[in-house]
Structures are given as structure tokens and as C-alpha cells.
Scaffold this motif. Structure first.
Motif, mmCIF file in Angstrom:
data_model
loop_
_atom_site.group_PDB
_atom_site.id
_atom_site.type_symbol
_atom_site.label_atom_id
_atom_site.label_comp_id
_atom_site.label_asym_id
_atom_site.label_seq_id
_atom_site.Cartn_x
_atom_site.Cartn_y
_atom_site.Cartn_z
ATOM 1 N N ALA A 188 -28.396 29.441 85.376
ATOM 2 C CA ALA A 188 -28.170 29.937 86.733
ATOM 3 C C ALA A 188 -27.067 29.148 87.415
ATOM 4 N N ARG A 189 -27.097 27.822 87.233
ATOM 5 C CA ARG A 189 -26.032 26.987 87.823
ATOM 6 C C ARG A 189 -24.668 27.377 87.288
ATOM 7 N N LEU A 190 -24.555 27.533 85.962
ATOM 8 C CA LEU A 190 -23.271 27.891 85.366
ATOM 9 C C LEU A 190 -22.787 29.246 85.862
ATOM 10 N N PHE A 191 -23.722 30.175 86.046
ATOM 11 C CA PHE A 191 -23.360 31.505 86.562
ATOM 12 C C PHE A 191 -22.838 31.406 87.991
ATOM 13 N N LEU A 192 -23.601 30.746 88.856
ATOM 14 C CA LEU A 192 -23.186 30.657 90.262
ATOM 15 C C LEU A 192 -21.888 29.862 90.401
ATOM 16 N N GLU A 193 -21.734 28.821 89.602
ATOM 17 C CA GLU A 193 -20.493 28.059 89.662
ATOM 18 C C GLU A 193 -19.315 28.897 89.167
ATOM 19 N N SER A 194 -19.556 29.722 88.153
ATOM 20 C CA SER A 194 -18.506 30.630 87.688
ATOM 21 C C SER A 194 -18.083 31.583 88.798
ATOM 22 N N VAL A 195 -19.060 32.058 89.570
ATOM 23 C CA VAL A 195 -18.772 33.007 90.647
ATOM 24 C C VAL A 195 -17.942 32.350 91.743
ATOM 25 N N ILE A 196 -18.332 31.146 92.167
ATOM 26 C CA ILE A 196 -17.662 30.552 93.333
ATOM 27 C C ILE A 196 -16.333 29.887 92.982
ATOM 28 N N THR A 197 -16.138 29.513 91.712
ATOM 29 C CA THR A 197 -14.891 28.851 91.328
ATOM 30 C C THR A 197 -13.894 29.791 90.670
ATOM 31 N N GLY A 198 -14.371 30.934 90.172
ATOM 32 C CA GLY A 198 -13.489 31.835 89.451
ATOM 33 C C GLY A 198 -13.190 31.386 88.031
ATOM 34 N N ARG A 199 -13.870 30.342 87.547
ATOM 35 C CA ARG A 199 -13.721 29.878 86.163
ATOM 36 C C ARG A 199 -14.966 30.254 85.374
ATOM 37 N N GLN A 200 -14.789 30.864 84.206
ATOM 38 C CA GLN A 200 -15.926 31.302 83.416
ATOM 39 C C GLN A 200 -16.555 30.110 82.718
ATOM 40 N N LEU A 201 -17.669 29.623 83.245
ATOM 41 C CA LEU A 201 -18.360 28.456 82.716
ATOM 42 C C LEU A 201 -19.641 28.829 81.984
ATOM 43 N N ALA A 202 -20.310 29.874 82.422
ATOM 44 C CA ALA A 202 -21.548 30.318 81.782
ATOM 45 C C ALA A 202 -21.234 31.025 80.469
ATOM 46 N N PRO A 203 -22.191 31.056 79.544
ATOM 47 C CA PRO A 203 -22.023 31.950 78.391
ATOM 48 C C PRO A 203 -21.711 33.343 78.925
ATOM 49 N N SER A 204 -20.669 33.936 78.434
ATOM 50 C CA SER A 204 -20.101 35.122 79.077
ATOM 51 C C SER A 204 -20.546 36.426 78.446
ATOM 52 N N ALA A 205 -20.182 37.515 79.113
ATOM 53 C CA ALA A 205 -20.351 38.831 78.497
ATOM 54 C C ALA A 205 -19.578 38.899 77.192
ATOM 55 N N GLY A 206 -18.464 38.157 77.114
ATOM 56 C CA GLY A 206 -17.722 38.081 75.861
ATOM 57 C C GLY A 206 -18.525 37.439 74.756
#
Length: 393
Positions: A341-359
Motif C-alpha cells: 500500500a505504501r509503495l502504491f500511494l508513494e507511486s501515486v504522489i511522486t509519479g515514480r513507479q515504485l510498487a510492483p506494477s501492472a507491467g
């Protein structure tokens, strides 16, 4: 502090985990400066909607389209059954909502590819439910591999052996149909193993050869609806299981490492024996989710003695220090969802893909599909490459 409005689609076991994960981010990661507000749940089951309200959601709706149309929703969790992932994810993309989706992301690689490419084209942050990545011991294993301390990586073994479907009297659900689940244990469990192998090794699985079988060929029709893998009463009517209970595969990464993969949902004995072993010319590591705080490590240069040292998780191993004050304790399955959840929310607010992605979910789906195809024709199959992955980052 930015507050992101969260919506959860399908409030079963995984929907509940996502909800608790959102709530915990501000507490575990205060410096991130973001919190999640539990705005809405969408679920067709009235009892689930009622429970969501008691657990802190402001409202609950039956139709996920109403949730996606809600202007107070900033991020969305997709926790519905597999066959709904594509429809819901594409709707979330159309609505401009970043999403966190459970795996498998679709019932086949084509669906997963379409979701990943559409999300990337829309510039949306995403997350996929590969939560075993986030165990501290796995993070430490990855660091040892990447540092070169194990030497040249020659081979790895990954297996996920479980018993959740081991009873022949377990109810027939959507999980056992090709239309609604796609593959069986390949998509449900082995996709985790594929992601773990690629994440720890930092290399894509390029080709596979596999065999599968269905050991429990019929199951009784349930009389009600359960949550997750929960038991429900069954009738005397039985239906044919359409996908596999067991898989074993050989694989080769693009870096040249050999990998064996195995998974079962019907094992009698192991409850959740999820293991990765990595072997190099100068050492090896072994991790078992049944003992998650321990990483077995041998590095040849450390001395002449042979035999593993049990390295207990501690601060500096992944996000361990966010949850425990000292070494020796472990992170639970639920804790790994907080990290996600942290990685997802951080990805959203920073614009950097940090969470395991849809890719990453697409990459696993391509390997899943090649494995199923190989089991059908008993030949080696190349794995189509996916873009937008994070496993090698």
C-alpha cells in the motif's frame, strides 16, 4: 498532509487486507506525508457492504461503476474475482483512477497486456499484488544477489505448495473454471513464484517447459457464497474442475540462470510452503514463508565451514524496521500488504513507479501462459516480453 480518497472494489478477504493496508500507511511511514481516507466500497453482497461501513468506510455501493464515478475517490483497489479484473481495470483507466489490482491481473496474457499498456498510456500509477517481494528476508536475499556476494548465479528453485484445495469435498467455485479463473494454480500461486524469481534474480524468464495435472477432477456445488477460501455448505451435485491443481516447470532466464518452478493447491501436509532458493558460484540463500524471519545464507568467502547461517530479519532488511523494534520477529502476510500500500500511494504522489506494477502482472501472465501452453504440447515455449516492469529496477 495529502489525503487520498480510497475505494475498494469487492470486500472479500483481499479487499479487507487492502483496506487495512491503506489505514496503516500514515502510521508506519509518517515521513511520506500522505494518508488514505476510506471513502467507499463496492460489493454486490449486502453483508459485505454492511461490514465495510462498520470498519470505517464512509459509504458502500453495489455497483463498482458508482464508485469509479465518485469524485472523492483518488485511488482504487481491484479485489474482485479474476474474470472481473479486466473489465474493472479498463473502467478505472477510463475514469483516470490509479489502481492496485490483485493477481492474476486478467484471465489470460492478452487481458493483462491490454490493462498494462492502457494504464501506461494514461500515465497512471499502478500496483499488483506480489506481496511476497516485500518480506524483509526476500529483500535481503535480493540485495545479496545484486551485490555479487553469491558470485555468478547459476540456478534457482521456487515452489509454492499449499493445501487450500486439498479436500475433494471443497466447494466448486469460480476458481475451478477456465472462463472465470483462466489457469488454476499456475495463475493463483505460481505467478507469485515467477515474480519472486524475476525480482530476486533481477532477470526475465525467457523460456519454459512444463507439465500440469488435475488431481481432484470434480467438486461439489456450493449452497452459498463464501469469502476467499472459506468453507461453505455443499450439495450432492458435482461439477468438473477445468484447470490444473499442480504444475512443475523448467525455466531459463535471459541472464542464463536455470530455474525450477513448482506449485500445488491440493498438497496434503504443507499449509503454505512458499520457498525460494538461489545458488551462485560463491554462495546461496534459502527462504521459506513458513519461517519468514529467517534467511538461510552461505557465502564461501566467509570461512572454510560449510553449512547455512540462519540470518534473522532486522532493520535494514527491506521495511523491517517500520514494523518491529529489534531483530528476530517477523512481518506477517498482512504487513507485506501495508508495504505494498505504501509503495502504491508513494507511486501515486511522486509519479515514480515504485510498487510492483501492472507491467509486472503482465510479465507474470506471459510466463503463466507459456507454461500452460507447454504443458499442453510438451515443448519449450518462449515467454513474450512485457514492458513497464519493476523487477529489475
Amino acid at each position: 498532509m495529502p489525503v487520498l480518497g480510497a475505494g475498494v472494489i469487492a470486500f472479500g478477504w483481499m479487499g479487507r487486507l487492502h483496506s487495512r493496508g491503506y489505514r496503516s500507511v500514515a502510521e508506519r511511514y509518517p515521513e511520506l506525508g500522505v494518508s488514505a481516507r476510506l471513502v467507499s466500497v463496492a460489493d454486490l453482497v449486502e453483508a459485505n457492504r454492511a461490514e465495510a461501513l462498520t470498519l470505517g468506510f464512509e459509504r458502500a455501493v453495489a455497483d463498482y461503476r458508482d464508485l469509479l464515478a465518485d469524485p472523492e475517490i483518488d485511488v482504487v483497489s481491484i479485489c474482485a474475482p479474476n474474470f472481473l479484473h479486466h473489465e474493472i481495470a479498463m473502467a478505472a483507466i477510463s475514469a483516470g483512477k490509479p489502481f492496485w489490482v490483485e493477481k492474476p491481473m486478467g484471465v489470460n496474457a492478452a487481458q493483462s497486456r491490454e490493462i498494462a499498456q492502457a494504464a501506461a498510456a494514461a500515465g497512471l500509477a499502478t500496483a499488483a499484488g506480489f506481496n511476497y517481494r516485500h518480506q524483509p528476508a526476500v529483500a535481503h536475499a535480493r540485495d545479496l544477489v545484486r551485490s555479487g556476494k553469491l558470485g555468478r548465479i547459476t540456478n534457482a528453485r521456487v515452489w509454492l505448495i499449499a493445501d487450500y484445495a486439498s479436500s475433494p469435498e471443497g466447494p466448486f467455485t469460480w476458481r475451478y473454471t477456465r472462463e472465470q479463473a483462466g489457469a488454476g494454480v499456475v495463475g493463483d500461486l505460481l505467478s507469485h513464484g515467477i515474480d519472486l524469481a524475476q525480482f530476486v534474480l533481477g532477470a526475465r524468464i525467457g523460456e519454459v517447459c512444463a507439465m500440469t495435472d488435475t488431481f481432484i477432477t470434480t467438486r461439489p456445488v456450493p449452497l452459498g457464497v463464501g469469502v476467499g477460501h472459506s468453507a461453505v455448505a455443499v450439495s450432492e451435485e458435482r461439477r468438473e474442475v477445468q484447470n490444473e491443481d499442480y504444475v512443475a516447470a523448467l525455466a531459463r532466464t535471459e541472464s542464463g540462470a536455470l530455474v525450477t518452478l513448482e506449485s500445488s493447491r491440493v498438497a496434503v501436509g504443507p499449509r503454505a510452503e512458499y520457498v525460494i532458493e538461489v545458488y551462485g558460484t560463491q554462495g546461496s540463500v534459502r527462504w521459506n514463508f513458513e519461517h519468514p524471519q529467517h534467511l538461510q545464507v552461505l557465502i564461501a568467502e566467509d570461512g572454510s565451514h560449510r553449512g547455512y547461517t540462519s540470518v534473522m530479519s532486522e532493520a535494514g532488511h527491506g521495511d523491517y524496521g517500520r514494523f518491529q523494534p529489534g531483530p528476530g520477529m517477523h512481518l506477517s502476510f498482512d504487513d507485506s500488504k501495508v508495504v505494498e500500500a505504501r509503495l502504491f500511494l508513494e507511486s501515486v504522489i511522486t509519479g515514480r513507479q515504485l510498487a510492483p506494477s501492472a507491467g509486472d502482472a503482465w510479465a507474470a501472465a506471459e510466463a503463466d501462459e507459456a507454461i500452460v501452453a507447454s504443458a499442453t504440447d510438451r515443448a519449450w515455449h518462449a515467454v513474450a516480453e512485457a514492458t513497464g516492469t519493476t523487477y529489475a529496477a
